[in-house]
Design an enzyme around this catalytic site. Sequence first.
Site, PDB file in Angstrom:
ATOM      1  N   LYS A  37       0.839  -1.205   0.000  1.00  0.00           N
ATOM      2  CA  LYS A  37       0.000   0.000   0.000  1.00  0.00           C
ATOM      3  C   LYS A  37       0.876   1.258   0.000  1.00  0.00           C
ATOM      4  O   LYS A  37       2.069   1.183   0.327  1.00  0.00           O
ATOM      5  CB  LYS A  37      -0.935  -0.019   1.213  1.00  0.00           C
ATOM      6  N   TYR A 240      16.513  29.981   8.446  1.00  0.00           N
ATOM      7  CA  TYR A 240      15.285  30.700   8.844  1.00  0.00           C
ATOM      8  C   TYR A 240      15.188  30.821  10.368  1.00  0.00           C
ATOM      9  O   TYR A 240      15.449  29.873  11.096  1.00  0.00           O
ATOM     10  CB  TYR A 240      14.060  29.925   8.368  1.00  0.00           C
TER      11      TYR A 240
HETATM   12  C1  LIG Z   1      -0.585  -1.796   6.816  1.00  0.00           C
HETATM   13  C2  LIG Z   1      -1.181  -3.116   7.160  1.00  0.00           C
HETATM   14  C3  LIG Z   1      -0.371  -4.253   7.245  1.00  0.00           C
HETATM   15  C4  LIG Z   1       1.139  -4.180   7.207  1.00  0.00           C
HETATM   16  O1  LIG Z   1       1.575  -3.692   8.454  1.00  0.00           O
HETATM   17  P1  LIG Z   1       3.121  -3.524   8.802  1.00  0.00           P
HETATM   18  O2  LIG Z   1       3.143  -3.099  10.223  1.00  0.00           O
HETATM   19  O3  LIG Z   1       3.644  -2.473   7.893  1.00  0.00           O
HETATM   20  O4  LIG Z   1       3.783  -4.843   8.562  1.00  0.00           O
HETATM   21  C5  LIG Z   1      -0.994  -5.474   7.413  1.00  0.00           C
HETATM   22  N1  LIG Z   1      -2.340  -5.566   7.538  1.00  0.00           N
HETATM   23  C6  LIG Z   1      -3.133  -4.484   7.503  1.00  0.00           C
HETATM   24  C7  LIG Z   1      -4.603  -4.649   7.672  1.00  0.00           C
HETATM   25  C8  LIG Z   1      -2.589  -3.226   7.325  1.00  0.00           C
HETATM   26  O5  LIG Z   1      -3.371  -2.150   7.323  1.00  0.00           O
END
Ligand SMILES: *Cc1c(COP(=O)(O)O)cnc(C)c1O
Length: 345
Positions: A37, A240
């Site tokens: 994702k 800054y």
């Molecule tokens: C993002 C997510 C994962 C992966 O989690 P990590 O901590 O990055 O390994 C797995 N399952 C779901 C439902 C997620 O939202």
Amino acid sequence: MMVAAIEAVLSIDLGAIVGNWRRLVAAHGAPCAGVLKADGYGLGAAPVGRALAAAGCRHFFVAHLAEGLALRAALGPGPLVAVLNGFGAGADGAAGLTPVLNSLADVAAHQGRPGILQLDTGMARLGVPPAEWGQLAGLAPLLLMTHLASADRPDHPLNAMQAGRFAAASTGFPGVATSLAASSGIFLGPGFASDLARPGAALYGLNPTPGLPNPMLPVVRLEAPVLQLREIPPGTPVGYGATWVAERPTRVATVAAGYADGYPRALSGKAIASFQGQPVPLIGRVSMDLTTFDVTDLPGLRPGDALTLIGPGCTPDELAERAGTIGYEILTSLGARYRRQYQPA
Ligand SMILES: *Cc1c(COP(=O)(O)O)cnc(C)c1O
């Protein structure tokens, strides 16, 4: 005329990602998906997905329908591509993608088509809540999944509570494969194994066992070229707001990366970069396109040399700690202006 670009280079080691996937499969003692994702946590879902698929990964998770369509186009037919946030039953072009069914309404909308059923066992975020589980009788999803809320804290009582609820619920779905752990859950022990783990962060080199040594291979390196070097006398402010003032004759290096590139402004005055293994302190504020470092103790540094902003001694987890965030946010914020360089698997 050739004009050399002066830009920061983001190196992404696909071999290390594949190596991490293999380590996670070994630690889990059962198959692992790849969670891709947010464009593979900012590192590029297509190249990462192709490298994992070539190594034998057969299951992929993304969050959005559009991410799923793009990943399917990159991978071709074959591996399962599941969409965590789900999608409408009539979604254009979604054939070949697998929805995660997060509610009774999702289950009804996708009736008769394969889906992954998510149960909410204690996170109160996505998934069918326990009060509605009774209405799922007779359903035969492709996979039954849940997500742990506190797996990065092995001593948190919610872990065993969620695993227990999930195990009890799964007896109502005989013969259906299960998916419980993400990155940190894989390291909670045999009570957290399932038919398919769903690691994301650990694939990309983030530490799934905070407080313990990182069992994963580093994946990301960010090298930012020095645009200018200047010598300033004591009393000279830098950047800054004049938040940093030299206390000694100081050599300042200005590099081509800033908060618009996802190098957080919250690192102002706090980060450490490195040059040939030597730590280099960030001074003053991070600005949009530029950041300043104190290189007084690095007389060998020349304009055009690059400081390592992410790498050994300044890992995404370490930067996150200094910026008051998590490594996930450092990776998913990595900017679009870096030249990306992939080391093949
Ligand atoms: C993002 C997510 C994962 C992966 O989690 P990590 O901590 O990055 O390994 C797995 N399952 C779901 C439902 C997620 O939202």
